[in-house]
Scaffold this motif. Sequence first.
Motif, PDB file in Angstrom:
ATOM      1  N   ASP A   1      -1.456   9.997  -7.267  1.00 36.48           N
ATOM      2  CA  ASP A   1      -2.267   8.778  -7.245  1.00 36.48           C
ATOM      3  C   ASP A   1      -1.462   7.527  -7.603  1.00 36.48           C
ATOM      4  O   ASP A   1      -1.856   6.413  -7.254  1.00 36.48           O
ATOM      5  CB  ASP A   1      -3.447   8.908  -8.223  1.00 36.48           C
ATOM      6  CG  ASP A   1      -4.446   9.965  -7.786  1.00 36.48           C
ATOM      7  OD1 ASP A   1      -4.443  10.322  -6.586  1.00 36.48           O
ATOM      8  OD2 ASP A   1      -5.214  10.448  -8.649  1.00 36.48           O
ATOM      9  N   SER A   2      -0.355   7.723  -8.322  1.00 38.32           N
ATOM     10  CA  SER A   2       0.444   6.578  -8.757  1.00 38.32           C
ATOM     11  C   SER A   2       1.418   6.079  -7.695  1.00 38.32           C
ATOM     12  O   SER A   2       2.096   5.072  -7.884  1.00 38.32           O
ATOM     13  CB  SER A   2       1.230   6.934 -10.030  1.00 38.32           C
ATOM     14  OG  SER A   2       2.225   7.906  -9.756  1.00 38.32           O
TER      15      SER A   2
ATOM     16  N   PRO B   1       2.910   4.192  -4.569  1.00 45.35           N
ATOM     17  CA  PRO B   1       2.535   2.933  -3.917  1.00 45.35           C
ATOM     18  C   PRO B   1       1.985   3.198  -2.523  1.00 45.35           C
ATOM     19  O   PRO B   1       2.137   4.281  -1.962  1.00 45.35           O
ATOM     20  CB  PRO B   1       3.867   2.166  -3.871  1.00 45.35           C
ATOM     21  CG  PRO B   1       4.925   3.218  -3.915  1.00 45.35           C
ATOM     22  CD  PRO B   1       4.363   4.319  -4.770  1.00 45.35           C
ATOM     23  N   SER B   2       1.348   2.207  -1.960  1.00 45.95           N
ATOM     24  CA  SER B   2       0.739   2.389  -0.636  1.00 45.95           C
ATOM     25  C   SER B   2       1.785   2.644   0.442  1.00 45.95           C
ATOM     26  O   SER B   2       1.508   3.266   1.464  1.00 45.95           O
ATOM     27  CB  SER B   2      -0.095   1.148  -0.279  1.00 45.95           C
ATOM     28  OG  SER B   2       0.695  -0.025  -0.371  1.00 45.95           O
ATOM     29  N   HIS B   3       2.994   2.135   0.216  1.00 44.61           N
ATOM     30  CA  HIS B   3       4.088   2.380   1.157  1.00 44.61           C
ATOM     31  C   HIS B   3       5.246   3.036   0.392  1.00 44.61           C
ATOM     32  O   HIS B   3       6.208   2.367   0.007  1.00 44.61           O
ATOM     33  CB  HIS B   3       4.554   1.079   1.815  1.00 44.61           C
ATOM     34  CG  HIS B   3       3.475   0.401   2.617  1.00 44.61           C
ATOM     35  ND1 HIS B   3       3.041   0.892   3.830  1.00 44.61           N
ATOM     36  CD2 HIS B   3       2.729  -0.711   2.363  1.00 44.61           C
ATOM     37  CE1 HIS B   3       2.080   0.113   4.300  1.00 44.61           C
ATOM     38  NE2 HIS B   3       1.874  -0.866   3.429  1.00 44.61           N
TER      39      HIS B   3
END
Length: 204
Positions: free
Chosen positions: A123-124, A126-128
């Motif tokens: 979950d930690s 980053p989106s990319h």
Amino acid sequence: MERLIHECSINLGLALDKSTNQTYSSAVNSYVTFCDLHRLALDPTPDTLSLFVTFMSAHINPRSVDNYLSGICSVLEEYYPHVRQHRRSRLVSRTLKGAKRRYGVPVRRKLALTRADLQSTLDSLPSHPTHDDLLFIAQLFDGFYGLLHLGELVWPDNTSLREFDKVTLHTSVKVADSHHSFELHRHKADAQFEGSTIIIQRAD
């Protein structure tokens, strides 16, 4: 005959893993230093080993001293055939037991990694995520579900311990609908040098 002796020497040199050899060498160096410091003969008699245990236990954890004795036996057995018998003597065993009782401290283990920890790490991200991010996640999850040792997942900082035949190649990775797998070509516990196929089942 000379070639045969040479090949035999190579086999003897490969009997122990490099990391084990390094640990054993450190133990013997400590023993030789101890004997020089106290003007004792190198012959590992029960008396000398008992004094060595007493001396080292005042400086390091007695459990480590126990491991040191294994290294001393492995290296010095060629020169002192009775070293293992002396190591198992009542004097040495009782000295080590007393040192553990006197200087021993409770084992402090890290908390076990849980699936909740894995999810938190996931979950930690980053989106990319970068390539390194994805590589770390792959190592973390494969290590957890494949019950792998840390040494089977990373490249040692100590260059003398690096062995390319222990490196898992990306070309050995196979992906299926129900699992993925890869080849662990060689590892410390692989006495037959046959390697292992690590299979990670898909978990929904």
